[in-house]
Design a protein around this motif. Structure first.
Motif, PDB file in Angstrom:
ATOM      1  N   PRO A  83      49.947   8.114   5.013  1.00  0.00           N
ATOM      2  CA  PRO A  83      51.188   7.586   5.324  1.00  0.00           C
ATOM      3  C   PRO A  83      51.653   6.990   3.912  1.00  0.00           C
ATOM      4  CG  PRO A  83      49.509   6.894   6.834  1.00  0.00           C
ATOM      5  CD  PRO A  83      48.743   7.669   5.700  1.00  0.00           C
ATOM      6  N   PRO A  84      53.014   6.462   3.908  1.00  0.00           N
ATOM      7  CA  PRO A  84      53.850   6.058   2.673  1.00  0.00           C
ATOM      8  C   PRO A  84      52.938   5.066   1.655  1.00  0.00           C
ATOM      9  CG  PRO A  84      55.410   6.586   4.277  1.00  0.00           C
ATOM     10  CD  PRO A  84      54.019   6.555   4.837  1.00  0.00           C
ATOM     11  N   GLU A  85      52.842   3.856   2.301  1.00  0.00           N
ATOM     12  CA  GLU A  85      52.220   2.859   1.830  1.00  0.00           C
ATOM     13  C   GLU A  85      50.772   2.999   1.184  1.00  0.00           C
ATOM     14  OE1 GLU A  85      51.060  -1.933   1.934  1.00  0.00           O
ATOM     15  OE2 GLU A  85      52.640  -1.248   2.985  1.00  0.00           O
ATOM     16  N   PRO A  86      49.809   3.534   2.023  1.00  0.00           N
ATOM     17  CA  PRO A  86      48.466   3.973   1.316  1.00  0.00           C
ATOM     18  C   PRO A  86      48.490   4.976   0.284  1.00  0.00           C
ATOM     19  CG  PRO A  86      48.422   3.684   3.936  1.00  0.00           C
ATOM     20  CD  PRO A  86      49.897   3.764   3.290  1.00  0.00           C
ATOM     21  N   ARG A  87      49.287   6.079   0.493  1.00  0.00           N
ATOM     22  CA  ARG A  87      49.538   6.835  -0.413  1.00  0.00           C
ATOM     23  C   ARG A  87      49.914   6.375  -1.999  1.00  0.00           C
ATOM     24  NH1 ARG A  87      55.138  10.816  -0.211  1.00  0.00           N
ATOM     25  NH2 ARG A  87      54.897  11.759  -2.196  1.00  0.00           N
ATOM     26  N   LEU A  88      51.208   5.551  -1.775  1.00  0.00           N
ATOM     27  CA  LEU A  88      51.435   4.944  -3.109  1.00  0.00           C
ATOM     28  C   LEU A  88      50.398   3.857  -3.578  1.00  0.00           C
ATOM     29  CD1 LEU A  88      53.581   4.308  -5.003  1.00  0.00           C
ATOM     30  CD2 LEU A  88      54.806   2.860  -3.674  1.00  0.00           C
ATOM     31  N   ARG A  89      49.683   3.191  -2.832  1.00  0.00           N
ATOM     32  CA  ARG A  89      48.396   2.476  -3.192  1.00  0.00           C
ATOM     33  C   ARG A  89      47.647   3.189  -4.031  1.00  0.00           C
ATOM     34  NH1 ARG A  89      47.953  -2.983  -2.058  1.00  0.00           N
ATOM     35  NH2 ARG A  89      49.565  -3.835  -0.724  1.00  0.00           N
ATOM     36  N   LEU A  90      47.168   4.432  -3.292  1.00  0.00           N
ATOM     37  CA  LEU A  90      46.118   5.352  -3.807  1.00  0.00           C
ATOM     38  C   LEU A  90      46.589   5.894  -5.143  1.00  0.00           C
ATOM     39  CD1 LEU A  90      43.323   6.467  -3.874  1.00  0.00           C
ATOM     40  CD2 LEU A  90      44.499   8.231  -2.306  1.00  0.00           C
ATOM     41  N   LEU A  91      47.776   6.159  -5.344  1.00  0.00           N
ATOM     42  CA  LEU A  91      48.288   6.543  -6.870  1.00  0.00           C
ATOM     43  C   LEU A  91      48.024   5.652  -7.657  1.00  0.00           C
ATOM     44  CD1 LEU A  91      51.733   8.479  -5.858  1.00  0.00           C
ATOM     45  CD2 LEU A  91      49.717   9.456  -7.062  1.00  0.00           C
ATOM     46  N   ILE A  92      48.378   4.467  -7.316  1.00  0.00           N
ATOM     47  CA  ILE A  92      48.269   3.316  -8.335  1.00  0.00           C
ATOM     48  C   ILE A  92      46.868   3.154  -8.550  1.00  0.00           C
ATOM     49  CG2 ILE A  92      48.327   0.787  -8.741  1.00  0.00           C
ATOM     50  CD1 ILE A  92      50.809   1.115  -6.966  1.00  0.00           C
ATOM     51  N   GLN A  93      45.804   3.177  -7.780  1.00  0.00           N
ATOM     52  CA  GLN A  93      44.451   3.028  -8.020  1.00  0.00           C
ATOM     53  C   GLN A  93      43.988   4.214  -8.676  1.00  0.00           C
ATOM     54  OE1 GLN A  93      42.183   3.225  -4.504  1.00  0.00           O
ATOM     55  NE2 GLN A  93      40.398   4.046  -5.531  1.00  0.00           N
ATOM     56  N   ARG A  94      44.419   5.399  -8.556  1.00  0.00           N
ATOM     57  CA  ARG A  94      43.949   6.541  -9.429  1.00  0.00           C
ATOM     58  C   ARG A  94      44.556   6.456 -10.833  1.00  0.00           C
ATOM     59  NH1 ARG A  94      42.253  10.928  -6.792  1.00  0.00           N
ATOM     60  NH2 ARG A  94      41.539  11.375  -9.254  1.00  0.00           N
ATOM     61  N   PHE A  95      45.684   6.145 -10.998  1.00  0.00           N
ATOM     62  CA  PHE A  95      46.264   6.075 -12.305  1.00  0.00           C
ATOM     63  C   PHE A  95      45.601   4.861 -13.154  1.00  0.00           C
ATOM     64  CE2 PHE A  95      50.581   7.696 -10.539  1.00  0.00           C
ATOM     65  CZ  PHE A  95      50.494   8.879 -11.323  1.00  0.00           C
ATOM     66  N   VAL A  96      45.114   3.832 -12.523  1.00  0.00           N
ATOM     67  CA  VAL A  96      44.409   2.630 -13.184  1.00  0.00           C
ATOM     68  C   VAL A  96      43.213   3.229 -13.532  1.00  0.00           C
ATOM     69  CG1 VAL A  96      43.553   0.510 -13.218  1.00  0.00           C
ATOM     70  CG2 VAL A  96      45.890   0.935 -12.383  1.00  0.00           C
ATOM     71  N   GLU A  97      42.392   3.833 -12.700  1.00  0.00           N
ATOM     72  CA  GLU A  97      41.080   4.346 -12.922  1.00  0.00           C
ATOM     73  C   GLU A  97      41.090   5.401 -14.111  1.00  0.00           C
ATOM     74  OE1 GLU A  97      39.866   5.852  -9.137  1.00  0.00           O
ATOM     75  OE2 GLU A  97      39.392   3.814  -8.260  1.00  0.00           O
ATOM     76  N   GLU A  98      42.022   6.260 -14.157  1.00  0.00           N
ATOM     77  CA  GLU A  98      42.091   7.213 -14.977  1.00  0.00           C
ATOM     78  C   GLU A  98      42.534   6.644 -16.493  1.00  0.00           C
ATOM     79  OE1 GLU A  98      42.125  10.970 -17.197  1.00  0.00           O
ATOM     80  OE2 GLU A  98      41.417  10.453 -15.202  1.00  0.00           O
ATOM     81  N   TYR A  99      43.347   5.800 -16.627  1.00  0.00           N
ATOM     82  CA  TYR A  99      43.448   5.013 -17.864  1.00  0.00           C
ATOM     83  C   TYR A  99      42.396   4.348 -18.315  1.00  0.00           C
ATOM     84  CZ  TYR A  99      48.589   5.879 -17.091  1.00  0.00           C
ATOM     85  OH  TYR A  99      49.793   6.439 -16.751  1.00  0.00           O
ATOM     86  N   ARG A 100      41.573   3.736 -17.415  1.00  0.00           N
ATOM     87  CA  ARG A 100      40.356   2.965 -17.940  1.00  0.00           C
ATOM     88  C   ARG A 100      39.351   4.152 -18.500  1.00  0.00           C
ATOM     89  NH1 ARG A 100      36.778   2.144 -12.516  1.00  0.00           N
ATOM     90  NH2 ARG A 100      36.745   4.507 -12.995  1.00  0.00           N
ATOM     91  N   ASP A 101      39.173   5.186 -17.810  1.00  0.00           N
ATOM     92  CA  ASP A 101      38.185   6.097 -18.374  1.00  0.00           C
ATOM     93  C   ASP A 101      38.902   7.088 -19.513  1.00  0.00           C
ATOM     94  OD1 ASP A 101      36.369   5.334 -16.543  1.00  0.00           O
ATOM     95  OD2 ASP A 101      37.221   6.571 -15.156  1.00  0.00           O
TER      96      ASP A 101
END
Length: 206
Positions: A83-101
């Motif tokens: 659904p829209p909100e979980p999708r956007l929240r997951l995108l943000i989470q994954r971007f932050v994780e990628e930048y961390r690593d």
């Protein structure tokens, strides 16, 4: 008949890229020599040129690899059909994780892509546009009128502005984690400062 690669060839290439990214991030592309890259990898300069022809090829490989991972991240989230909100929240989470690593690679991408040839810059920018478009589309799914107002892309850029430079101040061993900050970024996006959960858990909507 093509010559077979020696055992460990791909591993050595990865080591070179990691070391070059660390040096470029610390000293800048212009301030780093191939001699320094070779020394960091425990190679002779001649051996280094066996893997990469010049410093620009190293830079392109670093930037291209980082962008490819971000594009793959976008595709993986899209395949989950959330659904829209979980999708956007997951995108943000994954971007932050990628930048961390990939802090070194991210810094090189943001600061040194200007040293690439115009056609190589365009290739990298095409990947960046795909990533921004995916976030803008996710925002439009949450709030469809954004598309009509042409505000989706500016809001996507503001979102990246929050997370792109997190590596400048967020300490790896500090009290705040990247996982926690990903939630905070999502809370700010969806509800403003009043929506930020102070215990690391998103505040419930009233």
């Amino acid at each position: 008949m093509p010559r077979k690669r020696a055992a460990g060839y791909d591993n050595q290439r990865e080591t070179i890229i990691e070391q070059a990214a660390a040096l470029f991030a610390r000293n800048g592309f212009a301030g780093t020599s191939m001699n320094e890259v070779a020394l960091a990898c425990g190679l002779s300069k001649a051996s280094l040129y066996h893997y990469y022809t010049d410093k620009h090829q190293l830079l392109m490989t670093i930037c291209e690899g980082h962008i490819d991972r971000l594009c793959a991240l976008v595709d993986e989230v899209a395949q989950q059909d959330l659904p829209p909100e979980p999708r956007l929240r997951l995108l943000i989470q994954r971007f932050v994780e990628e930048y961390r690593d990939a802090q070194n690679e991210h810094r090189v991408l943001t600061e040194d892509v200007r040293f690439l040839a115009p056609e190589d810059q365009e290739s990298i920018l095409a990947g960046e546009r795909k990533v921004v478009r995916a976030v803008a589309d996710a925002m439009c799914a949450v709030r469809p009128e954004l598309d009509r107002s042409r505000m989706a892309k500016p809001l996507a850029m503001l979102l990246f502005g929050m997370i792109n430079w997190m590596f400048m101040w967020l300490k790896p061993d500090g009290e705040l984690t990247h996982e926690r900050m990903a939630v905070v970024v999502s809370d700010l996006l969806f509800g403003g400062i009043g929506a930020v959960g102070l215990d690391g858990v998103p505040r419930k909507k009233r």
